[in-house]
Scaffold this active site. Structure first.
Site, mmCIF file in Angstrom:
data_model
loop_
_atom_site.group_PDB
_atom_site.id
_atom_site.type_symbol
_atom_site.label_atom_id
_atom_site.label_comp_id
_atom_site.label_asym_id
_atom_site.label_seq_id
_atom_site.Cartn_x
_atom_site.Cartn_y
_atom_site.Cartn_z
ATOM 1 N N ASP A 128 -29.482 -69.853 -117.924
ATOM 2 C CA ASP A 128 -29.556 -70.087 -116.480
ATOM 3 C C ASP A 128 -30.770 -70.924 -116.118
ATOM 4 O O ASP A 128 -31.798 -70.906 -116.797
ATOM 5 C CB ASP A 128 -29.561 -68.766 -115.717
ATOM 6 C CG ASP A 128 -30.804 -67.919 -115.975
ATOM 7 O OD1 ASP A 128 -31.235 -67.828 -117.144
ATOM 8 O OD2 ASP A 128 -31.357 -67.352 -115.011
ATOM 9 N N GLU A 194 -32.419 -64.896 -116.895
ATOM 10 C CA GLU A 194 -33.874 -64.735 -116.978
ATOM 11 C C GLU A 194 -34.554 -65.091 -115.667
ATOM 12 O O GLU A 194 -35.537 -64.462 -115.268
ATOM 13 C CB GLU A 194 -34.424 -65.603 -118.109
ATOM 14 C CG GLU A 194 -35.914 -65.391 -118.410
ATOM 15 C CD GLU A 194 -36.851 -66.231 -117.545
ATOM 16 O OE1 GLU A 194 -38.051 -65.917 -117.488
ATOM 17 O OE2 GLU A 194 -36.369 -67.204 -116.917
#
Length: 469
Positions: A128, A194
Site C-alpha cells: 500500500d 502499513e
C-alpha cells in the site's frame, strides 16, 4: 571512459568530500541544514548529467510496472497480487496469499535454503501507498512511473517502498541465477496496510499459524532515504499514539457572551495550550538531539480541529486530534496518566479517546553480541558502504515484529537521496535503485548463511526493552 563510468568516478570523488563536510557540520543544526541543502544541490546537478537509458534495464521495467499499479491504501490490491504471482512464476518460487482480514491480502514468496531447521530471514515490504492526486501539483502523473532524462523514476511508492520490494526480488533472483547457496530459508512478505497502522496486515499476521510456520529469526523492513553519504539502519521505532480530545460547553446564539471557560472552544483551548507547551519543551530537546537518535524526544502535533455548525451559533462541541510519537524511553503508564491529568485540569466536560495507542517497541541489539548486526556490518564493509544505526522519528511495521521478540532492521539503500516519502513529486534516482540491488545481493547471503552456532535458536536474545513500563 564511458559516461556511466565517468559519472561513477565523479560520485566517488564527491562522496569523499561530502563525508568530510558532514563530519564538520555536526556542530550545530544550522550547519547541518546548510549541509543538506548543499547535498541536494549536488544531487540535482549530478542527475542532470545522466545519459543512461534506464528504460532498457529489465529490473527497471519491473520496478516501473509495480509503481504503475495504484495500490493506495483501502483500494483493490488484487492487481498487485497478480503482479507478484507473475514474478514468482518467473523465478519458479512458491507464492502464497494469506487473507486474515477480508480485502487485505498478505503475499509470501518462498526462497528455500539448504537447512529448513534453521530460523529464516524475512524480507518485508508493504504494497500500500499513501494517496496521490495529480492535481496536488505532481509534475508527472503519480502512477505513471515516468522515467526522465536525468535518470529518475517518478511516482508514488518509488521511495516508500516499492523500490525496496523490487530490490529484494532482484537480489534474490541474481543469487539464484548465480547458484549462490543460502543455508536459511528466505521469505519475501508484502503487507497490505502499513500506511494506516497494520491492523489487517502485520499485526494479525504475527499472531497467525502462517507466520509461525515461517520460523523467522530476523526481519528486514523499510528504512528511509537521507541526503547523507551513509545508509541508516533502523534498530528501533518510535511508536504512535493518536488522541482525540472532545470538549463540551454551552451552546448559544452568536450574540451572547458566555465566559470563555464555559464554552467548548474555551475548554479545548486550555487543553491545546497545555499540550503545545509540552510540545515546545520537547522541541527544545529535539534541537540538540543527535541525528542518529530521534528517540530522545516525544513529538506531538495538532493535526485536526472540528467545531461548529453555523457562523452565528456558539458550538456546544469541539474536537482536536493530536498525533504523538513517544520517545523510546517514555513510560507508557506514566505518560497516559499525564495526559489524563492535563485533561482533568481543563475545566471539566472534556474527554480523551485513543484513536491509536501502540505499545512501546523494543530495540534490536546493535553490537558484537548480535551476529546479525555483525554480518550486516561486515557485508557493508565488503561492499564499501557505510551503515549507521539510527532511531528514526517515525515508525514502520518492524515495531510489531520487535514486539514479537524478533530482531528487525529497517534498511532502504538510498544514500545521498532527498527524502520524499509521502511528498508530492516522490521520485528516485534509478542509479540509486540499481545500486541497492547490489547491496542486498551482498547483505542477504551474509545473514542467510549464518550457522546455528553463530546465531542460536532463540531470536529474542537480540531484542531488548528501553523503557520502564
Amino acid at each position: 571512459m564511458s559516461s556511466t563510468n565517468c559519472k561513477r568516478f565523479l560520485v566517488a570523488k564527491c562522496v569523499v568530500l561530502i563525508k568530510h563536510r558532514y563530519i564538520i557540520c555536526q556542530s550545530n543544526k544550522v550547519n547541518k541544514m546548510k549541509y543538506h541543502i548543499g547535498v541536494c544541490m549536488f544531487l540535482a546537478a549530478l542527475h542532470a548529467t545522466s545519459a543512461v537509458d534506464y528504460s532498457t534495464y529489465p529490473e527497471v521495467t519491473r520496478f516501473r510496472e509495480y509503481v504503475q499499479i495504484n495500490t493506495t491504501t483501502g483500494g483493490d490490491l488484487e492487481p498487485a497480487v497478480i503482479f507478484w504471482k507473475k514474478l514468482a512464476a518467473a523465478q519458479n518460487v512458491s507464492i502464497s496469499v494469506v487473507e486474515l482480514v477480508e480485502g487485505c491480502p498478505i503475499v509470501i514468496l518462498s526462497w528455500p535454503g539448504n537447512d529448513p531447521t534453521l530460523s529464516s530471514v524475512m524480507l518485508n515490504s508493504h504494497m500500500d501507498v499513501v494517496p496521490a492526486v495529480e492535481s496536488d501539483g505532481w509534475t508527472y502523473p503519480p502512477f505513471s512511473g515516468q522515467i526522465t532524462s536525468d535518470g529518475n523514476i517518478w511516482g508514488r511508492g518509488t521511495q516508500d517502498m516499492k523500490s525496496v520490494a523490487i530490490q529484494y526480488y532482484e537480489a534474490m533472483s541474481r543469487l539464484k541465477a548465480k547458484g549462490v547457496t543460502l543455508e536459511r530459508n528466505v521469505y519475501m512478505t508484502l503487507m497490505p496496510d502499513e500506511e494506516v497502522g497494520a491492523e489487517c496486515g502485520m499485526i494479525p499476521f504475527l499472531q497467525s499459524k502462517e507466520f509461525a510456520s515461517l520460523n523467522v529469526g530476523v526481519e528486514f523492513d523499510e528504512g528511509t532515504p537521507y541526503p547523507v553519504p551513509f545508509i541508516p539502519l533502523f534498530y528501533q521505532d518510535k511508536v504512535v499514539w493518536q488522541i482525540q480530545v472532545d470538549c463540551y460547553g454551552v451552546a448559544a446564539h452568536g450574540s451572547t457572551f458566555p465566559p470563555t471557560n464555559a464554552t467548548a472552544t474555551g475548554k479545548c483551548q486550555n487543553v491545546i495550550n497545555t499540550l503545545l507547551k509540552f510540545r515546545d519543551e520537547q522541541y527544545e530537546i529535539y534541537t540538540t538531539a543527535p541525528e542518529t537518535d530521534a528517540g530522545v524526544y516525544t513529538s506531538i502535533n495538532l493535526n485536526k480541529i472540528n467545531a461548529g455548525t453555523a457562523n452565528n451559533v456558539i458550538p456546544s462541541h469541539m474536537s482536536a486530534v493530536f498525533d504523538i510519537r513517544l520517545g523510546t524511553k517514555v513510560n507508557e503508564t506514566s505518560f497516559a496518566k499525564q495526559l489524563s491529568d492535563w485533561i482533568e485540569t481543563s475545566d471539566g466536560n472534556v474527554t480523551i479517546t485513543y484513536l491509536l495507542k501502540n505499545q512501546q517497541s523494543p530495540a534490536t541489539l546493535i553490537g558484537d553480541s548480535n551476529p546479525y548486526w555483525v554480518a550486516i556490518a561486515q557485508a557493508a564493509q565488503d561492499l564499501g558502504i557505510t551503515v549507521v544505526p539510527l532511531v528514526p522519528p517515525g515508525s514502520t511495521d518492524a515495531r510489531f515484529v520487535r514486539l514479537a521478540r524478533i530482531p528487525a532492521f529497517g534498511f532502504s539503500p538510498m544514500p545521498m537521496t532527498e527524502l520524499l516519502l509521502h511528498a508530492v513529486n516522490e521520485h528516485l534516482s534509478l542509479e540509486t535503485f540499481l545500486n541497492g540491488i547490489d547491496i542486498y545481493e551482498g547483505i542477504i547471503p551474509a545473514v542467510a548463511n549464518l550457522s546455528l552456532s553463530d546465531v542460536g535458536a532463540e531470536p529474542s536474545v537480540y531484542v531488548y526493552d528501553t523503557n520502564s513500563s
